[in-house]
Design an enzyme around this catalytic site. Structure first.
Site, PDB file in Angstrom:
ATOM      1  N   TYR A 299      32.689 -47.541  29.381  1.00 17.10           N
ATOM      2  CA  TYR A 299      32.524 -46.385  30.264  1.00 17.10           C
ATOM      3  C   TYR A 299      33.853 -45.808  30.739  1.00 17.10           C
ATOM      4  O   TYR A 299      33.870 -44.755  31.378  1.00 17.10           O
ATOM      5  CB  TYR A 299      31.704 -46.777  31.501  1.00 17.10           C
ATOM      6  CG  TYR A 299      30.328 -47.295  31.193  1.00 17.10           C
ATOM      7  CD1 TYR A 299      29.330 -46.445  30.734  1.00 17.10           C
ATOM      8  CD2 TYR A 299      30.013 -48.649  31.356  1.00 17.10           C
ATOM      9  CE1 TYR A 299      28.060 -46.924  30.449  1.00 17.10           C
ATOM     10  CE2 TYR A 299      28.748 -49.136  31.076  1.00 17.10           C
ATOM     11  CZ  TYR A 299      27.777 -48.268  30.624  1.00 17.10           C
ATOM     12  OH  TYR A 299      26.518 -48.740  30.340  1.00 17.10           O
TER      13      TYR A 299
ATOM     14  N   HIS B 228      31.953 -39.466  33.980  1.00 14.97           N
ATOM     15  CA  HIS B 228      31.406 -40.085  35.189  1.00 14.97           C
ATOM     16  C   HIS B 228      32.392 -41.052  35.837  1.00 14.97           C
ATOM     17  O   HIS B 228      32.181 -41.480  36.981  1.00 14.97           O
ATOM     18  CB  HIS B 228      30.117 -40.827  34.829  1.00 14.97           C
ATOM     19  CG  HIS B 228      29.016 -40.677  35.827  1.00 14.97           C
ATOM     20  ND1 HIS B 228      28.988 -39.694  36.794  1.00 14.97           N
ATOM     21  CD2 HIS B 228      27.873 -41.407  36.019  1.00 14.97           C
ATOM     22  CE1 HIS B 228      27.886 -39.818  37.522  1.00 14.97           C
ATOM     23  NE2 HIS B 228      27.204 -40.846  37.086  1.00 14.97           N
TER      24      HIS B 228
ATOM     25  N   ASN C  82      24.805 -46.296  40.292  1.00 18.73           N
ATOM     26  CA  ASN C  82      23.601 -46.140  41.111  1.00 18.73           C
ATOM     27  C   ASN C  82      23.530 -47.083  42.304  1.00 18.73           C
ATOM     28  O   ASN C  82      22.714 -46.879  43.201  1.00 18.73           O
ATOM     29  CB  ASN C  82      22.351 -46.358  40.249  1.00 18.73           C
ATOM     30  CG  ASN C  82      22.172 -45.288  39.207  1.00 18.73           C
ATOM     31  OD1 ASN C  82      23.016 -44.407  39.050  1.00 18.73           O
ATOM     32  ND2 ASN C  82      21.071 -45.352  38.476  1.00 18.73           N
TER      33      ASN C  82
ATOM     34  N   TYR D 215      27.926 -50.660  39.155  1.00 14.21           N
ATOM     35  CA  TYR D 215      27.390 -49.507  38.431  1.00 14.21           C
ATOM     36  C   TYR D 215      27.096 -48.406  39.444  1.00 14.21           C
ATOM     37  O   TYR D 215      26.828 -48.662  40.619  1.00 14.21           O
ATOM     38  CB  TYR D 215      26.173 -49.845  37.569  1.00 14.21           C
ATOM     39  CG  TYR D 215      26.539 -50.683  36.360  1.00 14.21           C
ATOM     40  CD1 TYR D 215      27.104 -50.100  35.229  1.00 14.21           C
ATOM     41  CD2 TYR D 215      26.353 -52.069  36.376  1.00 14.21           C
ATOM     42  CE1 TYR D 215      27.478 -50.874  34.136  1.00 14.21           C
ATOM     43  CE2 TYR D 215      26.727 -52.850  35.292  1.00 14.21           C
ATOM     44  CZ  TYR D 215      27.292 -52.237  34.172  1.00 14.21           C
ATOM     45  OH  TYR D 215      27.679 -53.005  33.101  1.00 14.21           O
TER      46      TYR D 215
ATOM     47  N   ASN E 281      24.041 -39.859  41.987  1.00 17.26           N
ATOM     48  CA  ASN E 281      23.432 -41.125  42.378  1.00 17.26           C
ATOM     49  C   ASN E 281      24.391 -42.098  43.055  1.00 17.26           C
ATOM     50  O   ASN E 281      23.960 -42.984  43.790  1.00 17.26           O
ATOM     51  CB  ASN E 281      22.763 -41.784  41.176  1.00 17.26           C
ATOM     52  CG  ASN E 281      21.498 -41.055  40.770  1.00 17.26           C
ATOM     53  OD1 ASN E 281      20.886 -40.356  41.569  1.00 17.26           O
ATOM     54  ND2 ASN E 281      21.103 -41.186  39.515  1.00 17.26           N
TER      55      ASN E 281
END
EC number: 3.1.1.29
Length: 223
Positions: A14, A19, A66, A64, A112
């Protein structure tokens, strides 16, 4: 004391995604202020630093996106940081790529990571440094989540260091002068007729799918 949080997802897969621009910005800030090495705690990694004469904690949640609040809230409690002393750096769909804007308070607008921080902390009354990543271009195949969980294109990669520099300078300005003064300097408005949706003070209405409580949850249904 300031708590400066960069949002993103942990893991090499990632690291270069849109993001994760919050992680990138907090790393750039750590380099700029010569922060101490990052250490594991609060379901994340944090480093001590001094910014414009103030003691600061730089935090990257490793939960993460969220579940970012599971890291941020314990750190706030441990260091006795008030919401007004929290600054969150995050990707922003409703700003064009390369645009950096400051905002204080408000909702999560479908992000989120912000949603989790607000849920765990009980308030959205904290500062944000919004790093524009833009919305998916025409012809993009996939959902919004697929877009933010993808890498920057070649043109964007070339401009990314300047974007991160703007974010770093924004945090330095906030630490030195406060959010109101920093917003007057950093949130320069475009000429009439050139305003982009979502630019300015962050008060524009998010896209329909991103409104709170309506439509599918955007950016981070995936980790």
């Amino acid at each position: 004391m300031l708590l400066v949080v960069g949002l993103g997802n942990p893991g090499k897969e990632y690291a270069a995604h849109r993001h994760n621009v919050g992680f990138m910005a907090i790393d750039a800030l750590a380099d700029e202020v010569r922060a101490d090495p990052f250490r594991e705690k609060f379901s994340g990694v944090h480093a001590r630093a001094e910014i414009a004469g103030q003691q600061a904690i730089l935090l990257k949640p490793m939960t993460y996106m969220n579940e970012s609040g599971r890291s941020v809230q314990p750190a706030m409690a441990f260091f006795k940081v008030a919401p007004s002393e929290l600054i969150v750096l995050h990707d922003e769909l409703d700003l064009p790529f390369g645009t950096v804007r400051l905002k204080v308070g408000g909702g999560h607008a479908g992000h989120n990571g912000l949603r989790s921080i607000i849920s765990h902390g009980g308030t959205g009354n904290f500062g944000r440094v919004r790093l524009g990543v833009g919305r998916p271009p025409a012809g993009f195949r996939g959902e919004v989540a697929d877009y933010v969980l993808s890498g920057f294109d070649a043109v964007e990669r070339a401009s990314l260091p300047d974007c991160l520099k703007q974010a770093v300078q924004s945090v330095l300005e906030v630490a030195a002068r406060g959010f109101e003064a920093a917003m007057n300097v950093r949130n320069t408005r475009p000429k009439p007729g050139k305003r982009q949706k979502g630019e300015g003070d962050g008060s524009t209405d998010p896209a329909p799918a991103a409104k709170e409580g309506k439509g599918p949850l955007p950016p981070t249904q995936k980790p």
